[in-house]
Motif scaffolding. Structure first.
Motif, PDB file in Angstrom:
ATOM      1  N   LYS A   1     -11.633   4.222  -3.280  1.00  0.00           N
ATOM      2  CA  LYS A   1     -11.633   5.615  -3.730  1.00  0.00           C
ATOM      3  C   LYS A   1     -12.682   6.424  -2.971  1.00  0.00           C
ATOM      4  O   LYS A   1     -12.406   7.541  -2.508  1.00  0.00           O
ATOM      5  N   GLU A   2     -13.870   5.872  -2.841  1.00  0.00           N
ATOM      6  CA  GLU A   2     -14.942   6.582  -2.138  1.00  0.00           C
ATOM      7  C   GLU A   2     -14.568   6.854  -0.684  1.00  0.00           C
ATOM      8  O   GLU A   2     -14.833   7.938  -0.167  1.00  0.00           O
ATOM      9  N   LYS A   3     -13.937   5.886  -0.025  1.00  0.00           N
ATOM     10  CA  LYS A   3     -13.521   6.070   1.372  1.00  0.00           C
ATOM     11  C   LYS A   3     -12.451   7.152   1.472  1.00  0.00           C
ATOM     12  O   LYS A   3     -12.505   8.022   2.336  1.00  0.00           O
ATOM     13  N   ALA A   4     -11.465   7.107   0.584  1.00  0.00           N
ATOM     14  CA  ALA A   4     -10.406   8.119   0.596  1.00  0.00           C
ATOM     15  C   ALA A   4     -10.983   9.506   0.323  1.00  0.00           C
ATOM     16  O   ALA A   4     -10.658  10.478   1.026  1.00  0.00           O
TER      17      ALA A   4
ATOM     18  N   MET B   1     -10.578  19.178   2.226  1.00  0.00           N
ATOM     19  CA  MET B   1      -9.650  19.220   1.099  1.00  0.00           C
ATOM     20  C   MET B   1     -10.433  19.436  -0.197  1.00  0.00           C
ATOM     21  O   MET B   1     -11.538  18.915  -0.346  1.00  0.00           O
ATOM     22  N   ASP B   2      -9.853  20.190  -1.110  1.00  0.00           N
ATOM     23  CA  ASP B   2     -10.533  20.479  -2.371  1.00  0.00           C
ATOM     24  C   ASP B   2     -10.001  19.609  -3.513  1.00  0.00           C
ATOM     25  O   ASP B   2     -10.123  19.958  -4.669  1.00  0.00           O
ATOM     26  N   TYR B   3      -9.406  18.486  -3.157  1.00  0.00           N
ATOM     27  CA  TYR B   3      -8.902  17.551  -4.158  1.00  0.00           C
ATOM     28  C   TYR B   3      -9.421  16.148  -3.841  1.00  0.00           C
ATOM     29  O   TYR B   3     -10.010  15.922  -2.791  1.00  0.00           O
ATOM     30  N   THR B   4      -9.204  15.226  -4.772  1.00  0.00           N
ATOM     31  CA  THR B   4      -9.704  13.861  -4.607  1.00  0.00           C
ATOM     32  C   THR B   4      -8.541  12.864  -4.625  1.00  0.00           C
ATOM     33  O   THR B   4      -7.390  13.242  -4.851  1.00  0.00           O
TER      34      THR B   4
ATOM     35  N   LEU C   1       0.875  -1.174   0.000  1.00  0.00           N
ATOM     36  CA  LEU C   1       0.000   0.000   0.000  1.00  0.00           C
ATOM     37  C   LEU C   1       0.907   1.217   0.000  1.00  0.00           C
ATOM     38  O   LEU C   1       1.869   1.287   0.770  1.00  0.00           O
ATOM     39  N   HIS C   2       0.608   2.178  -0.870  1.00  0.00           N
ATOM     40  CA  HIS C   2       1.434   3.367  -1.031  1.00  0.00           C
ATOM     41  C   HIS C   2       0.509   4.578  -1.119  1.00  0.00           C
ATOM     42  O   HIS C   2      -0.294   4.657  -2.042  1.00  0.00           O
ATOM     43  N   VAL C   3       0.606   5.479  -0.148  1.00  0.00           N
ATOM     44  CA  VAL C   3      -0.236   6.676  -0.136  1.00  0.00           C
ATOM     45  C   VAL C   3       0.677   7.884  -0.318  1.00  0.00           C
ATOM     46  O   VAL C   3       1.613   8.081   0.454  1.00  0.00           O
ATOM     47  N   ILE C   4       0.386   8.696  -1.338  1.00  0.00           N
ATOM     48  CA  ILE C   4       1.197   9.874  -1.646  1.00  0.00           C
ATOM     49  C   ILE C   4       0.367  11.129  -1.371  1.00  0.00           C
ATOM     50  O   ILE C   4      -0.729  11.291  -1.913  1.00  0.00           O
ATOM     51  N   ALA C   5       0.907  12.006  -0.536  1.00  0.00           N
ATOM     52  CA  ALA C   5       0.208  13.231  -0.144  1.00  0.00           C
ATOM     53  C   ALA C   5       0.171  14.243  -1.290  1.00  0.00           C
ATOM     54  O   ALA C   5       1.025  14.242  -2.176  1.00  0.00           O
ATOM     55  N   ASN C   6      -0.811  15.130  -1.223  1.00  0.00           N
ATOM     56  CA  ASN C   6      -0.945  16.209  -2.190  1.00  0.00           C
ATOM     57  C   ASN C   6       0.305  17.095  -2.186  1.00  0.00           C
ATOM     58  O   ASN C   6       0.812  17.464  -3.243  1.00  0.00           O
ATOM     59  N   SER C   7       0.792  17.427  -0.990  1.00  0.00           N
ATOM     60  CA  SER C   7       1.972  18.282  -0.851  1.00  0.00           C
ATOM     61  C   SER C   7       2.653  17.947   0.475  1.00  0.00           C
ATOM     62  O   SER C   7       2.217  17.051   1.195  1.00  0.00           O
ATOM     63  N   ASP C   8       3.687  18.698   0.792  1.00  0.00           N
ATOM     64  CA  ASP C   8       4.380  18.501   2.056  1.00  0.00           C
ATOM     65  C   ASP C   8       3.868  19.428   3.158  1.00  0.00           C
ATOM     66  O   ASP C   8       4.468  19.501   4.234  1.00  0.00           O
ATOM     67  N   SER C   9       2.778  20.130   2.902  1.00  0.00           N
ATOM     68  CA  SER C   9       2.219  20.990   3.952  1.00  0.00           C
ATOM     69  C   SER C   9       1.792  20.114   5.128  1.00  0.00           C
ATOM     70  O   SER C   9       1.464  18.933   4.962  1.00  0.00           O
ATOM     71  N   LYS C  10       1.788  20.701   6.309  1.00  0.00           N
ATOM     72  CA  LYS C  10       1.410  19.958   7.517  1.00  0.00           C
ATOM     73  C   LYS C  10       0.007  19.372   7.378  1.00  0.00           C
ATOM     74  O   LYS C  10      -0.226  18.207   7.708  1.00  0.00           O
ATOM     75  N   VAL C  11      -0.935  20.138   6.847  1.00  0.00           N
ATOM     76  CA  VAL C  11      -2.319  19.678   6.695  1.00  0.00           C
ATOM     77  C   VAL C  11      -2.391  18.507   5.716  1.00  0.00           C
ATOM     78  O   VAL C  11      -3.058  17.503   5.993  1.00  0.00           O
ATOM     79  N   ASP C  12      -1.720  18.629   4.577  1.00  0.00           N
ATOM     80  CA  ASP C  12      -1.744  17.536   3.588  1.00  0.00           C
ATOM     81  C   ASP C  12      -1.091  16.267   4.133  1.00  0.00           C
ATOM     82  O   ASP C  12      -1.553  15.159   3.850  1.00  0.00           O
ATOM     83  N   GLN C  13      -0.021  16.416   4.904  1.00  0.00           N
ATOM     84  CA  GLN C  13       0.631  15.249   5.493  1.00  0.00           C
ATOM     85  C   GLN C  13      -0.266  14.593   6.548  1.00  0.00           C
ATOM     86  O   GLN C  13      -0.346  13.370   6.626  1.00  0.00           O
ATOM     87  N   GLU C  14      -0.962  15.406   7.330  1.00  0.00           N
ATOM     88  CA  GLU C  14      -1.880  14.858   8.337  1.00  0.00           C
ATOM     89  C   GLU C  14      -3.054  14.134   7.690  1.00  0.00           C
ATOM     90  O   GLU C  14      -3.450  13.053   8.134  1.00  0.00           O
ATOM     91  N   VAL C  15      -3.614  14.721   6.629  1.00  0.00           N
ATOM     92  CA  VAL C  15      -4.756  14.082   5.969  1.00  0.00           C
ATOM     93  C   VAL C  15      -4.313  12.808   5.256  1.00  0.00           C
ATOM     94  O   VAL C  15      -5.086  11.846   5.170  1.00  0.00           O
ATOM     95  N   LYS C  16      -3.076  12.768   4.777  1.00  0.00           N
ATOM     96  CA  LYS C  16      -2.548  11.540   4.159  1.00  0.00           C
ATOM     97  C   LYS C  16      -2.618  10.390   5.163  1.00  0.00           C
ATOM     98  O   LYS C  16      -3.044   9.282   4.820  1.00  0.00           O
ATOM     99  N   LEU C  17      -2.238  10.653   6.405  1.00  0.00           N
ATOM    100  CA  LEU C  17      -2.271   9.609   7.428  1.00  0.00           C
ATOM    101  C   LEU C  17      -3.698   9.229   7.813  1.00  0.00           C
ATOM    102  O   LEU C  17      -3.974   8.069   8.125  1.00  0.00           O
TER     103      LEU C  17
ATOM    104  N   ILE D   1      -2.284   5.148  -3.816  1.00  0.00           N
ATOM    105  CA  ILE D   1      -3.345   6.143  -3.707  1.00  0.00           C
ATOM    106  C   ILE D   1      -2.689   7.517  -3.746  1.00  0.00           C
ATOM    107  O   ILE D   1      -1.979   7.896  -2.813  1.00  0.00           O
ATOM    108  N   VAL D   2      -2.912   8.223  -4.844  1.00  0.00           N
ATOM    109  CA  VAL D   2      -2.355   9.561  -5.015  1.00  0.00           C
ATOM    110  C   VAL D   2      -3.421  10.560  -4.595  1.00  0.00           C
ATOM    111  O   VAL D   2      -4.545  10.550  -5.119  1.00  0.00           O
TER     112      VAL D   2
END
Length: 182
Positions: free
Chosen positions: A80-83, A92-95, A29-45, A125-126
């Motif tokens: 996808k729906e869960k993510a 978040m304004d992205y999918t 399983l590989h999850v890639i965050a939108n960016s390295d911002s603190k919020v994006d990293q937290e939502v990735k987890l 999961i990007v």
């Protein structure tokens, strides 16, 4: 004589089981965050946790990499729906874009088991642009949950942590019990 034959038979069976387990090909399983911002990293987890919770029980009942890949493929839309649900709940304004494929991974150690760097089949999961740090683990055999430190949101400590993980062999315990070994 019968005891020696039983011992020999048990040893052959255990050796076959251990060799099979050690040569099991992983599915990651590989999850890639939108960016390295603190919020994006937290939502990735948070996405990671939701996906692992979604598939964990079923993954425990899967016995081959092929079954794992088939299970994930047949549930890709649900994943996808869960993510996307987690992303939406966190404003978040992205999918998310889940995809199954073969990807490059660095070396990873789980106790005494080492997965060398190389190409592995995985669910990737990007999130959004996918330009942030990533998180990954071995989904099959199910080693992901051993990697998660619920107190930490530090991505690198999760990926590269030196936690002392101890594996206990069910078959070794039975063998010790059968032959009175300690």
């Amino acid at each position: 004589m019968k005891k020696k034959l039983l011992y020999f038979t048990v040893m052959i069976i255990l050796t076959a089981i251990i060799l099979t387990a050690c040569t099991t090909e992983p599915f990651r399983l590989h999850v890639i965050a939108n960016s390295d911002s603190k919020v994006d990293q937290e939502v990735k987890l948070k996405v990671r946790d939701a996906i692992l919770e979604l598939v964990n029980e079923d993954m425990d009942n899967i016995s081959t990499k092929e079954e794992a890949e088939e299970y994930i493929a047949s549930n890709l839309q649900i994943i996808k729906e869960k993510a996307d649900e987690v992303l939406n709940e966190n404003g978040m304004d992205y999918t998310a874009m889940p995809v199954i494929g073969t990807f490059e991974f660095p070396e990873k150690t789980y106790g005494d088991v080492v997965y060398p760097a190389g190409e592995y089949d995985a669910l990737r999961i990007v999130l959004g642009k996918g330009e942030g740090q990533n998180w990954w683990c071995v989904l099959f055999p199910p080693l992901c949950l051993m990697e998660i430190d619920p107190e930490s949101t530090d991505d690198l400590s999760v990926q590269n942590g030196e936690e002392d993980i101890q594996f206990v062999s069910f078959f070794e315990e039975i063998f010790k019990e059968l032959f009175g070994l300690s």
